[in-house]
Design a protein around this motif. Structure first.
Motif, PDB file in Angstrom:
ATOM      1  N   ALA A 235      87.223   9.352 -35.700  1.00 13.03           N
ATOM      2  CA  ALA A 235      88.122   7.555 -35.985  1.00 13.03           C
ATOM      3  C   ALA A 235      89.906   8.970 -35.420  1.00 13.03           C
ATOM      4  N   SER A 236      89.743   9.496 -35.093  1.00 12.34           N
ATOM      5  CA  SER A 236      90.669  10.212 -34.427  1.00 12.34           C
ATOM      6  C   SER A 236      90.854   9.493 -32.823  1.00 12.34           C
ATOM      7  N   TYR A 237      89.488   9.360 -32.042  1.00 10.17           N
ATOM      8  CA  TYR A 237      89.639   8.827 -30.512  1.00 10.17           C
ATOM      9  C   TYR A 237      89.351   7.399 -30.501  1.00 10.17           C
ATOM     10  N   HIS A 238      89.891   6.901 -31.653  1.00  8.16           N
ATOM     11  CA  HIS A 238      89.650   5.109 -31.092  1.00  8.16           C
ATOM     12  C   HIS A 238      91.499   4.826 -30.254  1.00  8.16           C
ATOM     13  N   LEU A 265      88.976  -5.525 -32.682  1.00  5.67           N
ATOM     14  CA  LEU A 265      90.140  -5.552 -33.711  1.00  5.67           C
ATOM     15  C   LEU A 265      90.522  -5.049 -34.671  1.00  5.67           C
ATOM     16  N   ARG A 266      89.300  -5.468 -35.858  1.00  2.83           N
ATOM     17  CA  ARG A 266      89.195  -4.839 -37.067  1.00  2.83           C
ATOM     18  C   ARG A 266      89.180  -3.173 -37.407  1.00  2.83           C
ATOM     19  N   TYR A 267      88.782  -2.536 -36.838  1.00  2.00           N
ATOM     20  CA  TYR A 267      88.798  -1.046 -36.576  1.00  2.00           C
ATOM     21  C   TYR A 267      89.355  -0.739 -37.374  1.00  2.00           C
ATOM     22  N   SER A 268      91.168  -1.072 -36.902  1.00  2.00           N
ATOM     23  CA  SER A 268      91.887   0.342 -38.467  1.00  2.00           C
ATOM     24  C   SER A 268      91.976  -0.832 -39.821  1.00  2.00           C
ATOM     25  N   VAL A 269      91.727  -2.177 -39.485  1.00  2.00           N
ATOM     26  CA  VAL A 269      92.327  -2.620 -40.724  1.00  2.00           C
ATOM     27  C   VAL A 269      91.120  -1.998 -41.361  1.00  2.00           C
ATOM     28  N   VAL A 270      89.957  -1.960 -41.061  1.00  2.00           N
ATOM     29  CA  VAL A 270      88.380  -1.660 -41.741  1.00  2.00           C
ATOM     30  C   VAL A 270      88.208  -0.708 -42.540  1.00  2.00           C
ATOM     31  N   SER A 282      82.743   9.973 -42.713  1.00  2.00           N
ATOM     32  CA  SER A 282      81.389   9.544 -41.974  1.00  2.00           C
ATOM     33  C   SER A 282      81.867   9.678 -40.032  1.00  2.00           C
ATOM     34  N   ASN A 283      82.298  10.675 -39.851  1.00  2.00           N
ATOM     35  CA  ASN A 283      82.345  11.389 -38.245  1.00  2.00           C
ATOM     36  C   ASN A 283      81.572  11.919 -38.289  1.00  2.00           C
ATOM     37  N   ILE A 284      81.387  12.369 -37.142  1.00  2.00           N
ATOM     38  CA  ILE A 284      80.011  13.512 -37.325  1.00  2.00           C
ATOM     39  C   ILE A 284      80.321  15.155 -37.227  1.00  2.00           C
ATOM     40  N   ALA A 285      79.505  15.237 -37.424  1.00  2.00           N
ATOM     41  CA  ALA A 285      79.446  16.625 -38.413  1.00  2.00           C
ATOM     42  C   ALA A 285      80.246  17.718 -37.879  1.00  2.00           C
ATOM     43  N   TYR A 286      80.701  17.543 -36.380  1.00  2.00           N
ATOM     44  CA  TYR A 286      81.639  19.068 -36.409  1.00  2.00           C
ATOM     45  C   TYR A 286      82.913  18.199 -36.494  1.00  2.00           C
ATOM     46  N   LYS A 287      82.981  16.900 -36.128  1.00  2.00           N
ATOM     47  CA  LYS A 287      85.041  16.081 -36.104  1.00  2.00           C
ATOM     48  C   LYS A 287      85.505  15.537 -37.019  1.00  2.00           C
ATOM     49  N   HIS A 288      84.795  16.236 -38.408  1.00  2.00           N
ATOM     50  CA  HIS A 288      85.593  15.870 -39.759  1.00  2.00           C
ATOM     51  C   HIS A 288      87.037  16.482 -39.817  1.00  2.00           C
ATOM     52  N   MET A 289      87.937  15.736 -38.948  1.00  2.00           N
ATOM     53  CA  MET A 289      89.476  16.262 -38.575  1.00  2.00           C
ATOM     54  C   MET A 289      90.025  17.122 -39.339  1.00  2.00           C
ATOM     55  N   TYR A 290      90.536  15.147 -40.044  1.00  2.00           N
ATOM     56  CA  TYR A 290      91.914  15.368 -41.044  1.00  2.00           C
ATOM     57  C   TYR A 290      93.092  15.717 -40.218  1.00  2.00           C
ATOM     58  N   ASN A 291      93.206  15.135 -39.075  1.00  2.00           N
ATOM     59  CA  ASN A 291      94.026  15.657 -37.816  1.00  2.00           C
ATOM     60  C   ASN A 291      95.325  14.999 -38.243  1.00  2.00           C
ATOM     61  N   ASN A 292      95.776  13.417 -38.887  1.00  2.00           N
ATOM     62  CA  ASN A 292      96.906  13.032 -38.637  1.00  2.00           C
ATOM     63  C   ASN A 292      96.946  11.271 -37.350  1.00  2.00           C
ATOM     64  N   ARG A 293      95.718  11.489 -37.238  1.00  2.00           N
ATOM     65  CA  ARG A 293      95.725  10.923 -35.755  1.00  2.00           C
ATOM     66  C   ARG A 293      95.367   9.592 -36.501  1.00  2.00           C
ATOM     67  N   HIS A 294      96.148   8.630 -36.305  1.00  2.00           N
ATOM     68  CA  HIS A 294      95.442   7.775 -36.963  1.00  2.00           C
ATOM     69  C   HIS A 294      95.886   6.040 -35.803  1.00  2.00           C
ATOM     70  N   ASN A 295      95.544   6.470 -35.073  1.00  2.00           N
ATOM     71  CA  ASN A 295      95.506   5.405 -34.378  1.00  2.00           C
ATOM     72  C   ASN A 295      96.162   4.118 -33.774  1.00  2.00           C
ATOM     73  N   GLU A 296      97.422   4.811 -34.499  1.00  2.00           N
ATOM     74  CA  GLU A 296      98.822   4.157 -34.543  1.00  2.00           C
ATOM     75  C   GLU A 296      99.371   3.057 -32.837  1.00  2.00           C
ATOM     76  N   PRO A 297      99.070   3.967 -32.197  1.00  2.00           N
ATOM     77  CA  PRO A 297      99.646   3.632 -30.349  1.00  2.00           C
ATOM     78  C   PRO A 297      98.172   2.205 -30.257  1.00  2.00           C
ATOM     79  N   ALA A 298      96.963   2.184 -30.939  1.00  2.00           N
ATOM     80  CA  ALA A 298      96.298   2.020 -30.307  1.00  2.00           C
ATOM     81  C   ALA A 298      96.641   0.273 -30.826  1.00  2.00           C
ATOM     82  N   CYS A 299      96.955   1.020 -31.907  1.00  2.00           N
ATOM     83  CA  CYS A 299      96.914  -0.401 -32.873  1.00  2.00           C
ATOM     84  C   CYS A 299      98.690  -1.416 -32.572  1.00  2.00           C
ATOM     85  N   LEU A 300      98.930  -1.000 -31.524  1.00  2.00           N
ATOM     86  CA  LEU A 300     100.363  -1.449 -31.545  1.00  2.00           C
ATOM     87  C   LEU A 300      99.883  -2.129 -30.262  1.00  2.00           C
TER      88      LEU A 300
END
Lengths: 724, 162
Positions: A235-238, A265-270, A282-300
């Motif tokens: 999720a954080s790498y989108h 286009l739909r990624y974030s709303v989904v 649902s991330n790969i096992a070693y990337k359950h990151m909970y790092n507060n990166r939610h793709n805001e720049p990509a959304c903009l």
């Protein structure tokens, strides 16, 4: 190759959506404007809010190289545009040129000496910056710099291309690490154009072909892209993937890159909760990151590109005058709509995870149906199977649940059950990796997963081999990771609960040092987001309380000691203690004493029920067939329903008949199947509904008794229906 | 009995079993039929001895990391030592005072997945002691692809942010 089975109507919907995507892509192709040469600087929009300060991140008059490779890359790009771009507010300011030289001297100097190669943080930006500089201001480059830079770029190019023959020679999608490989391939392409010799241009063409012909075949059904192999993107790498492909499309005009961007286009709303929190199970096992990166720049950026209101909702917080993101300035559009996505969505089919997702104001859950080892429906739509299973390893969990509340400490997360599985301990000693396991084995391979999505519930069944494969390139199969242990999971997910029967059995003789159910709870990451939440275990009631999340063990084959330790979910060695790893032992044995079992002798199971604060565990839940080798049967009641679900544990079709005592509480009882979208009413005689059918290998069927009309039809929602 | 003697006895047993297996003539179908049904196959005994040796090595590392570490560092890399190298490289008495040694031992692990997982633990621990040196060591790591290197860099960045 197998694909996760959604009921056929869902599959048709997916196929229609992919067809529409292709049609839209074709339209985009026909409308693609002529692109300038790659050496031409992308126009800046002076109306952008950050136009005046976009180059504020360049550390002018500083001769110390940036040690963080990602920050170095971003600064290189900014410094090049700042100095070279006629629209730049600091155009021709030599301080920016000197800072660019500091950064390039450092990185390309190391590369020229053969170290620091294939770094995704700065490689493409260095190559692109040098290409621009050489084209626009060649006279300002000393012969020594040219020699160093070109030696570094050439060494990097060779290292990048030679490391991945499966991608650059054979075009194997299963080998792609999308957000990393696209950055490295772009580096080879831009460097090749700058160097200009025949060998460099040949490598550049291989890189271009890999980007446009392979890496752009990574769109998933609901706006996602891939991470490594056939995993969905972390999720954080989108954001990184979208940013890189925007540059590639803008600079080269690649129509396939544009089509990939259109598909996202739909990624974030989904995937994102409306307040921004992003589920991580649902991330790969070693990337359950909970790092507060939610793709805001990509959304903009997507809001600018497509005038999309949902994306603007998520992205508008980074539309600031102080932003140093160059794409904010390049893509800015003054007019756009805003649509706030709904919060209480309920259950819908998420094509990215190929399973049901639930969203409400107080909690959410996912059932991850995507086969991460094989290509899934998108692979079949885009290309023929290529004879390789995907990179890396399998799932640590098939479900995840998270409680939500008012935002505090940067998140609405009030406790998540991030991971559930039964694991065995393969070797003695202390484990060193809580994400992938070094001594404990819990990852899945060769999964046979089936899902059903309905308007008010979802199901998932899976049979898999427990795997010791934790890191690997693409291979024809994952046989080297196989262990003698087989996992079965059977889940029902409703707006009230996530309830499941989780099993493990050895199908060959095995010696192990422990066997337990593994639960990972998290409240976030210390210093980044979230809170330390107490984990309380009531040993009498067998209830776990973690923040606003609840979990109850209804029953288990054997419950020994319950161990818990605090860990950092993304970086176990940190001082982060916001997560809790729970091990519910199923073997009564001392630590690290080996136990040997004949084939089939160590069948263990647990029935677990996950809810949220204010909701009660199911008043009745049983494993109907404990120890049965052919069928798993779970039965439970919840406030508005009585449910029996039946899983065929084997690969062959089997007939099942069972009596389901539904009483007289509800008017209707219906049978839903994972292999068909036919929903059959079940007759009730003397309070008994007879559940019977021939269940295909690995399939499951669920009988639901309720008064809710939606429980008795095959209708379900997709992202298109809940986010029109 | 000291840890070294315990280890020596296990190694001697493993050697004896392996030597017996080596002297044994190739079994034929008739020969196999004369085996007592309850006798474990020689291969299984050898495997069990190897497992016992691996477990004993791990215990030795846990009990006496300095002594065991000196011995392990002199042995050629082989899969049978992977578990012990894992315990050695991540032992607090090794990784904290001697992170360079810990990385070197982690890098000798044969199993790719285990090696990368142990490296991740060692490097992120080291980064909290001396981030720049740890970062430089990661840049020089061999037998590691870009994806895993990026993961290590991410752990380094996390450590630096603490």
């Amino acid at each position: 190759m197998t694909i996760p089975r959604q009921s056929s109507s869902a599959f048709r919907a997916l196929t229609r959506r992919l067809s529409a995507l292709f049609a839209a892509s074709a339209l985009a192709l026909s409308a693609t404007p002529a692109f300038a040469a790659i050496q031409d600087l992308l126009p800046l929009n002076s109306a952008s809010p950050n136009y005046a300060s976009v180059f504020g991140g360049v550390k002018i008059n500083n001769t110390t190289p940036e040690t963080d490779p990602f920050k170095a890359g971003a600064e290189m790009l900014s410094a090049a545009y700042a100095y070279l771009h006629p629209q730049s507010v600091v155009y021709n300011n030599p301080a920016y040129r000197e800072r660019l030289f500091v950064l390039l001297d450092h990185r390309l100097g190391l590369a020229a000496s053969g170290s620091n190669l294939r770094d995704i943080g700065w490689s493409w930006q260095a190559a692109y910056a040098y290409l621009l500089f050489k084209h626009h201001r060649a006279a300002e480059l000393t012969p020594a710099r040219i020699a160093t830079y070109e030696a570094g770029l050439a060494a990097n190019n060779t290292a990048i291309i030679s490391e991945k023959p499966l991608i650059y020679e054979d075009g194997v999608l299963a080998q792609v690490w999308l957000n990393g490989d696209v950055r490295l391939a772009m580096s080879v392409y831009f460097a090749g154009q700058a160097l200009g010799d025949a060998n460099s241009l040949a490598l550049a063409e291989k890189a271009r072909a890999a980007i446009d012909g392979v890496m752009t075949k990574t769109a998933l059904a609901d706006g996602g892209t891939r991470y490594v192999g056939f995993w969905g993107e972390v999720a954080s790498y989108h954001e990184d993937t979208v940013e890189t492909f925007i540059y590639w499309w803008k600079i080269t005009g690649s129509p396939t890159a544009k089509a990939l961007l259109d598909s996202t286009l739909r990624y974030s709303v989904v995937s994102n909760e409306p307040d921004g929190f992003t589920e991580q199970s649902s991330n790969i096992a070693y990337k359950h990151m909970y790092n507060n990166r939610h793709n805001e720049p990509a959304c903009l950026w997507k809001a600018y590109l497509y005038d999309d209101g949902y994306n603007y909702h998520f992205g508008r917080k980074v539309e600031t005058a102080s932003s140093t993101r160059l794409l904010n300035t390049i893509l800015y559009q003054p007019s756009r709509q805003l649509i706030v996505p709904p919060t209480n969505v309920g259950v819908f089919f998420d094509g990215n995870i190929q399973g049901p997702r639930h969203r409400s104001a107080t909690w959410g859950w996912i059932a991850h149906g995507r086969d991460v080892q094989n290509g899934g429906p998108e692979q079949l739509a885009y290309s023929q199977p290529q004879g390789y299973d995907g990179r890396m390893g399998g799932k640590a969990t098939f479900v995840g649940a998270f409680a939500l509340g008012p935002i505090a400490n940067k998140t609405s997360l009030k406790g998540a059950l991030d991971t559930v599985s039964i694991e065995f301990k393969e070797t003695a000693g202390v484990d060193t990796d809580y994400n992938r396991g070094t001594r404990y084995r819990f990852l899945a391979q060769d999964e046979q997963t089936r899902v059903i999505t309905r308007e008010n519930f979802g199901t998932l069944s899976t049979t898999y081999r427990v795997s010791k494969r934790t890191s690997s390139n693409a291979t024809p199969d994952w046989s080297t990771g196989a262990t003698p242990w087989v996992g079965h999971q059977l889940w029902v997910l409703t707006p009230e609960r996530v309830i499941g029967l989780v099993q493990i059995v050895n199908d060959a003789p095995a010696t192990i040092y422990g066997l337990d159910t593994r639960l990972v709870f998290t409240g976030g990451r210390k210093g980044i987001m979230g809170s330390f939440l107490d984990l309380v275990y009531d040993a009498t009631a067998k209830n776990f309380t973690f923040g606003a999340l609840r979990a109850k063990i209804h029953a288990a084959s054997y419950t020994g000691s319950v161990l818990q330790q605090r860990i950092g979910i993304s970086d176990p060695n940190s001082t982060d203690d916001f997560s809790a790893l729970v091990r519910i032992n199923h073997l009564d044995t001392e630590a690290d004493v080996p136990r040997t079992f004949a084939a089939g002798a160590a069948r263990h199971w647990i029935l677990i029920d996950i809810t949220r604060e204010g909701a009660s565990p199911a008043p009745y839940a049983i494993n109907v067939t404990p120890g049965h080798a052919s069928f798993a049967v779970l039965q439970f009641h919840e406030g508005a329903r009585k449910v029996r679900i039946v899983q065929n544990l084997g690969a062959n079709s089997r007939s099942y008949t069972g009596s389901f005592n539904v009483g007289t509480t509800y008017a209707s009882t219906s049978l839903h199947r994972s292999w068909s979208d036919v929903v059959s009413p079940l007759a009730v005689v003397n309070n008994i509904a007879t559940v019977t059918d021939t269940v295909p290998g690995h399939g499951h069927m669920i009988a639901v008794s309720s008064a809710q009309p939606a429980d008795h039809t095959n209708s379900f929602r997709t992202s298109a229906t809940v986010f029109p | 009995m000291s840890a070294f003697l315990r280890l020596f006895s296990v190694l001697a047993l493993a050697w004896f079993v392996a030597a017996c297996a080596a002297r044994r003539p190739a079994s034929t179908a008739a020969g196999a039929a004369r085996e007592p049904v309850s006798a474990p196959p020689v291969a299984a005994v050898v495997e069990a001895a190897k497992e016992a040796r691996a477990a004993e090595l791990v215990r030795w590392v846990e009990d006496a990391p300095a002594e065991a570490g000196r011995w392990l560092a002199r042995q050629p890399a082989e899969p049978a030592f992977d578990a012990a190298l894992c315990s050695l490289a991540t032992h607090p008495e090794v990784v904290v005072p001697h992170p360079e040694f810990a990385v070197a031992q982690a890098a000798r692990i044969i199993d790719d997945g285990l090696r990368l997982a142990v490296l991740a633990e060692v490097v992120s621990t080291w980064a909290r002691i001396d981030a720049d040196t740890a970062r430089a060591r990661v840049a020089r790591l061999e037998r590691i692809d870009g994806l895993e290197r990026a993961h290590l860099n991410e752990l380094l960045a996390d450590a630096a942010a603490e």
